[in-house]
Enzyme design. Sequence first.
Site, PDB file in Angstrom:
ATOM      1  N   ASN A   1      -3.383   6.454  -1.995  1.00 55.07           N
ATOM      2  CA  ASN A   1      -3.244   6.427  -0.538  1.00 55.07           C
ATOM      3  C   ASN A   1      -2.642   7.727  -0.010  1.00 55.07           C
ATOM      4  OD1 ASN A   1      -4.434   3.968  -0.209  1.00 55.07           O
ATOM      5  ND2 ASN A   1      -2.538   2.813   0.009  1.00 55.07           N
TER       6      ASN A   1
ATOM      7  N   HIS B   1      -0.659  -2.438  -7.283  1.00 60.33           N
ATOM      8  CA  HIS B   1      -1.448  -2.080  -6.105  1.00 60.33           C
ATOM      9  C   HIS B   1      -2.936  -2.047  -6.427  1.00 60.33           C
ATOM     10  CE1 HIS B   1      -2.544   1.054  -2.861  1.00 60.33           C
ATOM     11  NE2 HIS B   1      -2.652  -0.168  -2.382  1.00 60.33           N
TER      12      HIS B   1
ATOM     13  N   GLU C   1      -2.547   0.624  -9.383  1.00 61.58           N
ATOM     14  CA  GLU C   1      -1.371   1.489  -9.492  1.00 61.58           C
ATOM     15  C   GLU C   1      -0.180   0.584  -9.814  1.00 61.58           C
ATOM     16  OE1 GLU C   1      -2.183   5.277  -6.562  1.00 61.58           O
ATOM     17  OE2 GLU C   1      -1.710   3.368  -5.612  1.00 61.58           O
TER      18      GLU C   1
ATOM     19  N   SER D   1       0.827  -1.217   0.000  1.00 64.56           N
ATOM     20  CA  SER D   1       0.000   0.000   0.000  1.00 64.56           C
ATOM     21  C   SER D   1       0.851   1.251   0.000  1.00 64.56           C
ATOM     22  CB  SER D   1      -0.832   0.061   1.276  1.00 64.56           C
ATOM     23  OG  SER D   1      -1.556  -1.102   1.462  1.00 64.56           O
TER      24      SER D   1
END
Length: 512
Positions: free
Chosen positions: A192, A142, A154, A121
């Site tokens: 994130n 991701h 991602e 993450s």
Amino acid sequence: MVDQVNSVGVVGLGTMGAGIVEVFARSGITVIGADSTPELAERGRGFLEKSTRRALDRGKLAEADRDALLGRASFTHQLSDLADVDLVVEAVPEKLELKRQVFTRLDGIVGPGAVLATNTSSLSVTEIAAATSRPERVVGMHFFNPAPVLKLVEVIRTVVADDAAVEAVRDLAVRLGKKPVVVGDQAGFIANALLFGYLNRAIAMLQERFATREDIDAAMTVGAGLPMGPFTLADLVGLDVALEISEVMFAHHRDPLHAPHPLLQQLVTAGRAGRKSGQGFYTYDRPGSGTVVADQLTPAEPDAQLPDSLVVLGQGAGADELARLLPAQDLRPLDLDAVGDGEAVDADLVLVADTGAPLGAVAARVGRPESVVGVRLHGPTKRGRLAELVRGVLTSEESLAAARSLLRTADLVPVVSGDRAGRIVDGLVHPYLNDAAKMVEAHYAGPDDIDTAMTAGCGYPVGPIAQLDQVGLEHALSVERAIYAETRQPGLAPAPLLQQLVTVGRGFRTDG
Ligand code: 3HC
């Protein structure tokens, strides 16, 4: 080097790993799910069976297709069973040392052409890659939770990554029906990095009793149109995961705004990891469920005490709209400028059409500050229409309860916040928009990739750069300046790029 990925392994079968196995199997790709013990491997199989059973029951999947899907997935507790796959996606817990160990072992097992991908993450893909003899073939891949639903992947390219390896992962994501966005290796990547600053600010609001968890969540779903409020989302992601990501973000940026709040740390220490443990910010009917049950923090429903007399103060569109929505016989709209210092406005409830300015200044002029409540109406979204109520420092609980009841009679969804710049919605949205502008300014990602990340990764109705253009950069800048002026937090200072675009009269994608 593999040209096309035909078989994959997924290591770690927690929430994300199990979801990723399902994504591959649904797309016709042979997948081996691996975890450290036979029990955990079986648990992974159980997740897939349950999820596809649900799809079958809801008529989303035919029986034959489900059988074929399950036939493409196998489960093991031996990493050596992954020897022949073209690509491995690692999804073990967010501990750098653990991930590095898994990569070192995988490096010795898979063929020399295989690509090793990590679903981390926020950890450094470069550091994970350095634990192998093939750092050029290690890429971030991701996914977003729930992986079968959200479209973003991602793809993280480190400085040593092979173009072919990055392309193989990007192409694979397209074959999975996902929207890949390729970015460099920076803590939190795009989504994130933008999401966890926002979640942390929401937790700060709760910790400081600026507003309740229910009101903050309602403000962001009903008012901002997001699919979930910040506390519902944090519970879905897992508070332990949220804590790890915030720690990594802080270690990378050294910005106090990313430092995880004590409340988050305490909940994790107390074993309240979110939905998966049955308790997080909310309490659920059982571990793994999303059904919230009442707990000691659930607010009591206020008595539906409507005010006997009401005055609406203010002028302009906000005051006019309030006057239109509330029962006409209760209205005595007044021009704010006509109210003298300390001149009593004799009413049970004085609603002030909120301009964003401190409510205290108005309350002081009214003479009965305990009856004064600010109101800001938001445009309707598919979940309803939000009314943000502002509680001045002297506002009484009775006035707030009366205001809530009154606004409900007009089919509005009332939430209450303290008297601070941005209230709840703008106080959470604008720092996030500002962070997105800073990301463009730093050339980490362009407007299109940033907007894709937030719409496809978090289900936002609009990406932040498009939203900035929609609300107007001048307006955004003025809200951000007000928030910064109040907090003096360096991380909340308006992005210089915003100021420059306003100066030249341009938007990110528009002429003005
Ligand atoms: N697995 C599979 N499918 C699921 C699912 C799951 N866990 N949860 C929901 N779904 C499916 C449902 O079956 C339903 O499918 P259908 O339309 O074909 O019937 C569809 O998703 C919609 O579900 P619901 O009607 O039950 O509920 P909602 O409409 O409220 O949607 C949601 C639920 C998709 C979770 C939506 O609320 C959402 O997008 N929330 C935002 C989640 C988010 O931001 N995720 C990113 C977190 S950050 C992250 O993951 C990064 C990591 O590094 C931490």
